[in-house]
Design an enzyme around this catalytic site. Structure first.
Site, PDB file in Angstrom:
ATOM      1  N   ARG A  62       0.831  -1.204   0.000  1.00 53.86           N
ATOM      2  CA  ARG A  62       0.000   0.000   0.000  1.00 53.86           C
ATOM      3  C   ARG A  62       0.866   1.255   0.000  1.00 53.86           C
ATOM      4  NH1 ARG A  62       0.328   3.111   4.162  1.00 53.86           N
ATOM      5  NH2 ARG A  62      -0.261   1.525   5.673  1.00 53.86           N
ATOM      6  N   ARG A 237      29.013 -13.410  27.031  1.00 57.10           N
ATOM      7  CA  ARG A 237      29.865 -14.579  27.217  1.00 57.10           C
ATOM      8  C   ARG A 237      30.375 -14.569  28.654  1.00 57.10           C
ATOM      9  NH1 ARG A 237      34.357 -14.956  22.632  1.00 57.10           N
ATOM     10  NH2 ARG A 237      34.838 -16.885  23.769  1.00 57.10           N
ATOM     11  N   HIS A 238      30.853 -15.715  29.113  1.00 57.41           N
ATOM     12  CA  HIS A 238      31.523 -15.780  30.403  1.00 57.41           C
ATOM     13  C   HIS A 238      32.765 -14.876  30.368  1.00 57.41           C
ATOM     14  CE1 HIS A 238      34.478 -18.198  28.264  1.00 57.41           C
ATOM     15  NE2 HIS A 238      33.445 -18.880  27.762  1.00 57.41           N
ATOM     16  N   TYR A 243      41.237 -21.541  29.791  1.00 60.40           N
ATOM     17  CA  TYR A 243      41.358 -22.171  28.470  1.00 60.40           C
ATOM     18  C   TYR A 243      41.483 -21.122  27.371  1.00 60.40           C
ATOM     19  CZ  TYR A 243      40.838 -27.261  29.044  1.00 60.40           C
ATOM     20  OH  TYR A 243      41.051 -28.600  29.304  1.00 60.40           O
ATOM     21  N   ASN A 244      40.751 -19.997  27.516  1.00 65.37           N
ATOM     22  CA  ASN A 244      40.868 -18.920  26.527  1.00 65.37           C
ATOM     23  C   ASN A 244      42.306 -18.426  26.423  1.00 65.37           C
ATOM     24  OD1 ASN A 244      37.707 -17.378  27.508  1.00 65.37           O
ATOM     25  ND2 ASN A 244      38.083 -18.894  25.923  1.00 65.37           N
ATOM     26  N   ARG A 290      32.699 -21.629  34.239  1.00 66.47           N
ATOM     27  CA  ARG A 290      33.055 -20.272  33.810  1.00 66.47           C
ATOM     28  C   ARG A 290      31.847 -19.341  33.702  1.00 66.47           C
ATOM     29  NH1 ARG A 290      34.075 -24.098  29.870  1.00 66.47           N
ATOM     30  NH2 ARG A 290      33.454 -23.746  27.694  1.00 66.47           N
ATOM     31  N   GLU A 314      28.305 -25.131  26.248  1.00 61.55           N
ATOM     32  CA  GLU A 314      28.985 -24.862  24.984  1.00 61.55           C
ATOM     33  C   GLU A 314      28.865 -26.035  24.012  1.00 61.55           C
ATOM     34  OE1 GLU A 314      29.700 -23.043  22.749  1.00 61.55           O
ATOM     35  OE2 GLU A 314      31.656 -22.091  23.024  1.00 61.55           O
ATOM     36  N   HIS A 379      28.112 -19.217  26.313  1.00 58.97           N
ATOM     37  CA  HIS A 379      29.345 -19.475  25.566  1.00 58.97           C
ATOM     38  C   HIS A 379      29.245 -18.958  24.129  1.00 58.97           C
ATOM     39  CE1 HIS A 379      30.411 -22.198  28.914  1.00 58.97           C
ATOM     40  NE2 HIS A 379      29.109 -22.426  28.928  1.00 58.97           N
ATOM     41  N   GLN A 380      30.397 -18.878  23.459  1.00 52.39           N
ATOM     42  CA  GLN A 380      30.486 -18.262  22.141  1.00 52.39           C
ATOM     43  C   GLN A 380      29.531 -18.875  21.110  1.00 52.39           C
ATOM     44  OE1 GLN A 380      34.171 -16.473  19.907  1.00 52.39           O
ATOM     45  NE2 GLN A 380      34.305 -18.687  19.750  1.00 52.39           N
TER      46      GLN A 380
END
Length: 451
Positions: A62, A237-238, A243-244, A290, A314, A379-380
């Site tokens: 319209r 994220r955490h 680990y990262n 985490r 995750e 998580h990612q």
């Protein structure tokens, strides 16, 4: 299995029914009843689970001829206005049936008031001729606060009122609603041969009639979980994990010192994002350390309820759990290449694909749609999937999105899409993002997150 074997997830959508049914979801209801919000959400949900869907908004057709009409255009006694509105509906339905005929689509959503029995009968007949099922979704609301909220929403986001004075727009929109009320006919027993769902006052009452096939039943289950109350969803994220720091994937490690700093900063970041006074927010985390560690100060300082969800854990990296990308590339080179090629469907050996994560997140999405204000610390990969649902990101793109650490994302669902704001904490963290086709080398030195 040799180190060069390739594992893929099932490329077919898990939602498909055994027949080749095509469905036209016909929205029904007065203006400011959340029809466009429901239509947009249903389309995004279907795309998210792999069903080709598209919204055909009659207002857009319209507007091609009448960009910003006033309320008089919608007066039932305005014969010229009625003629133009009918032409827009015919153009939308013709395009929709052509889309079905081209083989591109499974579900179309016809977004309009469709407020008379005559109009609904005409749509049903056109669809029946084209072998397309119809599912009517009527949104009924007499809650004045909600209607007023929707009027405020429409006057600030609808193309019909772009650039206009907000108060003038609100008054005109009220008059438009009154014109529709003059001819509005709710779905009743005279239409009991139709398949329909009626949502009364934001789903506080739901009436379902004649649902026949699997796809329709899944759609109705989704729609009845929706509400149109204003709310926001926060995603984080955490905090940076141990680990990262070493570039390892998976695992259940603790957060690093900087991750702990982010956990302490999170309550302030949430406040900075603009939380209205007395807003109740529920905190959701995964069951992994985490995320629980990251949310603990937030829960302690605010007193908000906190829930742990296994479904928010995750993506399971199977035999690659605890390895770095460099180690995966070295140990399983063909797998690493296959994941780059089709990351959404690639399934780790003994683990999951992004498609698998979407399937296990479906109950989370249902619960999220039932809820009001929620902050999710997860998580990612999981955040990518949830973010893709709200922002309608194509499946093949979602696994490559950058979701940085130490950043709070605020999403606010609107009638015509989802608003997004990002709030970065001034706390450095490693970047865990890797672009498609790049080397597996881990970032050696922690740096500030990119703007």
């Amino acid at each position: 299995m040799s180190s060069g074997s390739i594992r893929r997830g099932n490329g077919h959508n898990y939602f498909a029914s055994s027949d080749d049914s095509k469905i036209c979801v016909v929205m029904v209801g007065l203006p400011a009843r959340g029809k466009s919000l429901i239509a947009g959400k249903a389309m995004r949900y279907l795309a998210w689970v792999g069903i080709p869907a598209r919204v055909f908004n009659v207002g857009s057709y319209r507007r091609a001829g009448t960009p910003q009409p006033n309320a008089n255009f919608f007066d039932p006694h305005n014969t010229e206005g009625e003629k133009m509105r009918r032409a827009a509906a015919e153009a939308a339905v013709s395009d929709m049936l052509q889309w079905f005929q081209s083989g591109k689509g499974v579900v179309a959503i016809l977004d309009a008031t469709n407020s008379t029995k005559e109009r609904r009968r005409w749509i049903h007949e056109r669809c029946q001729e084209a072998n397309v099922e119809t599912l009517y979704v009527e949104s009924i609301c007499d809650d004045e606060d909600l209607i007023m909220n929707n009027i405020l929403e429409v006057k600030t986001t609808s193309p019909d009122y772009k650039g206009q004075d907000p108060e003038v727009a609100a008054l005109d929109f009220r008059n438009r609603i009154r014109n529709y009320e003059k001819v509005y006919e709710t779905i009743d027993d005279n239409e009991k041969h139709f398949t329909y769902v009626k949502l009364i006052n934001v789903g506080s009452t739901v009436i379902i009639n004649q649902i026949k096939d699997y796809l329709s039943s899944r759609l109705v289950y989704y729609i009845q979980n929706l509400h149109i109350k204003p709310r926001s969803i926060w995603l984080s994220r955490h905090g940076e994990s141990e680990y990262n720091l070493t570039g390892k994937i998976g695992g259940d490690s603790n957060i690093s010192e900087r991750g702990e700093a982010y956990a302490r900063a999170l309550p302030g970041l949430l406040k900075k994002s603009g939380v209205p006074p007395n807003t109740k927010i529920v905190i959701w985390t995964s069951t992994l350390k985490r995320t629980i560690q990251t949310a603990r100060h937030l829960a302690a300082e605010t007193g908000f309820e906190k829930l742990e969800w296994k479904a928010l854990d995750e993506l399971d990296s199977g035999v690659c759990d605890g390895l770095t990308y460099e180690q995966i590339a070295e140990k399983y080179p063909e797998d690493f290449a296959a994941r780059d090629e089709d990351k959404y469907n690639y399934r780790y050996r003994g683990g999951e694909s992004y498609r698998d994560v979407v399937i296990r997140l479906e109950p989370i999405i249902m619960e999220l749609e039932r809820s009001e204000n929620v902050i999710i610390v997860t998580h990612q990969a999981v955040l990518r999937c949830i973010y893709a649902y709200f922002l309608n990101t194509p499946q093949e793109q979602s696994p490559w999105m950058e979701v940085p650490l130490h950043t709070l994302i605020k999403l606010t669902p609107r009638a015509y899409g989802t608003d997004e704001q990002r709030f970065k904490a001034d706390i450095p963290a490693v970047s865990t993002w890797r672009a498609k086709g790049t080397s597996a080398k881990h970032q050696e030195y922690p740096t500030e997150i990119k703007a």
